[in-house]
Design an enzyme around this catalytic site. Structure first.
Site, PDB file in Angstrom:
ATOM      1  CB  SER A 127      35.974  45.408  37.341  1.00 46.02           C
ATOM      2  OG  SER A 127      36.797  44.462  38.554  1.00 46.02           O
ATOM      3  CD  GLU A 129      37.909  42.401  42.325  1.00 46.78           C
ATOM      4  OE1 GLU A 129      37.663  42.743  43.174  1.00 46.78           O
ATOM      5  OE2 GLU A 129      37.786  41.445  41.995  1.00 46.78           O
ATOM      6  CE1 TYR A 151      39.586  49.294  40.695  1.00 48.00           C
ATOM      7  CE2 TYR A 151      38.176  46.714  41.001  1.00 48.00           C
ATOM      8  CZ  TYR A 151      39.477  48.253  39.797  1.00 48.00           C
ATOM      9  OH  TYR A 151      39.536  47.873  38.508  1.00 48.00           O
TER      10      TYR A 151
HETATM   11  N1  GDD Z   1      48.519  41.588  44.344  1.00 42.13           N
HETATM   12  C1  GDD Z   1      48.732  39.750  44.853  1.00 42.13           C
HETATM   13  N2  GDD Z   1      49.627  39.896  45.095  1.00 42.13           N
HETATM   14  N3  GDD Z   1      47.223  38.894  45.027  1.00 42.13           N
HETATM   15  C2  GDD Z   1      47.848  37.760  45.457  1.00 42.13           C
HETATM   16  C3  GDD Z   1      48.517  37.412  46.110  1.00 42.13           C
HETATM   17  C4  GDD Z   1      49.997  38.836  46.097  1.00 42.13           C
HETATM   18  O1  GDD Z   1      51.442  38.482  47.237  1.00 42.13           O
HETATM   19  N4  GDD Z   1      48.758  36.434  46.426  1.00 42.13           N
HETATM   20  C5  GDD Z   1      47.892  36.303  46.471  1.00 42.13           C
HETATM   21  N5  GDD Z   1      47.646  37.205  45.275  1.00 42.13           N
HETATM   22  C6  GDD Z   1      45.492  36.569  45.267  1.00 42.13           C
HETATM   23  C7  GDD Z   1      44.398  37.582  45.871  1.00 42.13           C
HETATM   24  O2  GDD Z   1      44.408  37.644  46.962  1.00 42.13           O
HETATM   25  C8  GDD Z   1      43.477  37.538  44.292  1.00 42.13           C
HETATM   26  O3  GDD Z   1      42.624  36.703  45.046  1.00 42.13           O
HETATM   27  C9  GDD Z   1      44.346  37.243  43.292  1.00 42.13           C
HETATM   28  O4  GDD Z   1      45.745  36.735  43.656  1.00 42.13           O
HETATM   29  C10 GDD Z   1      44.238  38.760  42.009  1.00 42.13           C
HETATM   30  O5  GDD Z   1      44.768  39.409  42.969  1.00 42.13           O
HETATM   31  P1  GDD Z   1      45.235  40.699  41.487  1.00 42.13           P
HETATM   32  O6  GDD Z   1      46.395  39.884  39.912  1.00 42.13           O
HETATM   33  O7  GDD Z   1      46.546  41.474  42.407  1.00 42.13           O
HETATM   34  O8  GDD Z   1      44.391  40.984  40.359  1.00 42.13           O
HETATM   35  P2  GDD Z   1      42.703  41.401  41.201  1.00 42.13           P
HETATM   36  O9  GDD Z   1      41.705  40.038  40.747  1.00 42.13           O
HETATM   37  O10 GDD Z   1      42.662  41.634  42.849  1.00 42.13           O
HETATM   38  O11 GDD Z   1      42.297  42.769  40.864  1.00 42.13           O
HETATM   39  C11 GDD Z   1      42.700  42.857  38.804  1.00 42.13           C
HETATM   40  O12 GDD Z   1      41.481  41.934  38.026  1.00 42.13           O
HETATM   41  C12 GDD Z   1      40.239  43.296  38.321  1.00 42.13           C
HETATM   42  C13 GDD Z   1      39.275  42.130  37.560  1.00 42.13           C
HETATM   43  O13 GDD Z   1      38.948  41.404  37.642  1.00 42.13           O
HETATM   44  C14 GDD Z   1      42.773  44.235  38.943  1.00 42.13           C
HETATM   45  O14 GDD Z   1      43.369  44.568  37.553  1.00 42.13           O
HETATM   46  C15 GDD Z   1      41.384  45.157  38.976  1.00 42.13           C
HETATM   47  O15 GDD Z   1      42.112  46.806  38.378  1.00 42.13           O
HETATM   48  C16 GDD Z   1      40.635  44.695  37.425  1.00 42.13           C
HETATM   49  O16 GDD Z   1      39.636  45.311  37.889  1.00 42.13           O
END
Ligand code: GDD
Length: 339
Positions: A127, A129, A151
């Protein structure tokens, strides 16, 4: 007929990958948890249309014997290890289960392949991440890791385990360093789906607010259907290797909201409420990948626009919520915004 084994087949990526592999003529096997087999209605909605064509096996990432038995029985030519606790926010609530499940699950799969099907080619879902507080933008395969959550740490461990099995035991084992990838099949807890789904509820008069955390976070968002093709391509290469898979451009959560609400004829400022509960103790501010290696070595390309992706998700959720309303199940709290 070539056999492929997918862990996490019920997830967004697993479902698209299963479709791709069936189209390529594979016999597709999937590992699912027993609870999923007992509750297909809720846990297998993404692969419902494939159930006649695939073979499901019950096993748990927490049990080495259960995984070993499936690998020994199936004897796959290719194994795609996608299953994980993949929600970054949750990893702050329970670091222990995230680390245990993700690190041990990957280790168990690698060991099972080495012992029971050593010629099987292995894909690990790493990832972006792992880059976390990235030292450079964009990131590539040489960028140092600086994970910001358990994670991310679990994915770094899985990455090194996979590479070590490649170097120590000669496994054809590759890592895909995938950036965020979305679709109408995305889980509701991730920000893109949370936006498109809640926006559809607002549009249809079922809700009035969308509560989010950090609107300034920047992500490199691509379409999951294209990203699973990159996974498959990695296992078609003569040599195993690690690849960044990304679009090469990034957008803020705010921009996602703006495009999504505009597409539905609304202004996001009228509905989005910033809520401290959704901020993370350690945020990853910006992720953007350089996928030149995947382009040059594997011929993988990405040519969809960000706007098309957002609009596809919004259109799909408008239909989804309208269908739920017609079926009389749209009025309860479908999404309590607890994520
Ligand atoms: N989930 C979520 N909910 N995220 C939020 C929110 C909210 O209400 N508000 C803002 N965000 C911001 C998070 O702080 C983060 O910076 C961004 O939106 C994306 O969050 P997510 O959609 O939860 O994805 P992620 O980037 O943390 O992780 C995803 O991508 C990774 C690859 O870069 C996941 O799919 C991981 O499993 C994957 O590895």
């Amino acid at each position: 007929m070539k056999k492929a084994l997918i862990t996490g087949i019920t997830g967004q990526d697993g479902s698209y990958l299963a479709e791709l592999l069936l189209g390529e003529g594979y016999q597709v096997h999937g590992i699912v948890r027993r609870v999923a087999l007992e509750d297909p209605q809720h846990r297998m909605w993404r692969i419902r249309h494939l159930l006649e064509d695939i073979h499901l096996h019950s096993a748990s990432l927490e049990s080495y014997p259960s995984l070993f038995n499936v690998v020994r029985q199936v004897q796959p030519a290719e194994c795609y290890h996608l299953a994980a606790q993949s929600f970054v926010s949750y990893s702050f609530e329970d670091e222990f289960s995230t680390l245990n499940t993700n690190i041990n699950g990957t280790h168990y799969m690698l060991s099972a392949i080495k012992e029971a099907a050593p010629r099987c080619r292995f894909y690990f879902a790493a990832s972006s991440e792992m880059f976390g507080k990235a030292a450079e933008v964009p990131q590539n395969e040489q960028t140092p890791f600086h994970p910001r959550s358990s994670y991310g740490i679990s994915k770094v461990a899985g990455f090194h385990l996979t590479r070590n099995y490649r170097e120590a035991y000669g496994l054809h084992a590759s890592c895909g360093i995938l950036y965020n990838h979305e679709s109408p099949r995305r889980g509701f807890e991730f920000v893109t789906r949370k936006i498109s789904h809640q926006l559809a509820r607002i549009k249809l008069g079922l809700d009035s607010q969308l509560r989010l955390g950090n609107l300034e976070a920047k992500r490199d968002w691509g379409h999951a259907a294209d990203y699973v093709r990159a996974m498959w391509l990695m296992l078609q290469q003569e040599q195993p290797d690690d690849y960044v898979i990304s679009t090469g451009s990034c957008h803020t959560v705010r921009e996602f909201c703006d495009i999504a609400f505009s597409h539905a004829g609304l202004h996001y400022e009228d509905y989005v409420v910033v809520d401290e509960r959704f901020f993370r103790p350690a945020e990853v501010d910006v992720l953007m990948g350089d996928c030149s290696k995947a382009q040059n070595v594997m011929g993988w390309n990405y040519d969809r626009s960000f706007t098309d992706l957002v609009q596809e998700m919004v259109d799909s959720d408008l239909r989804f919520v309208a269908d739920q309303c017609r079926a009389g199940i749209g009025f309860g709290s479908q999404h309590d915004q607890s994520h």
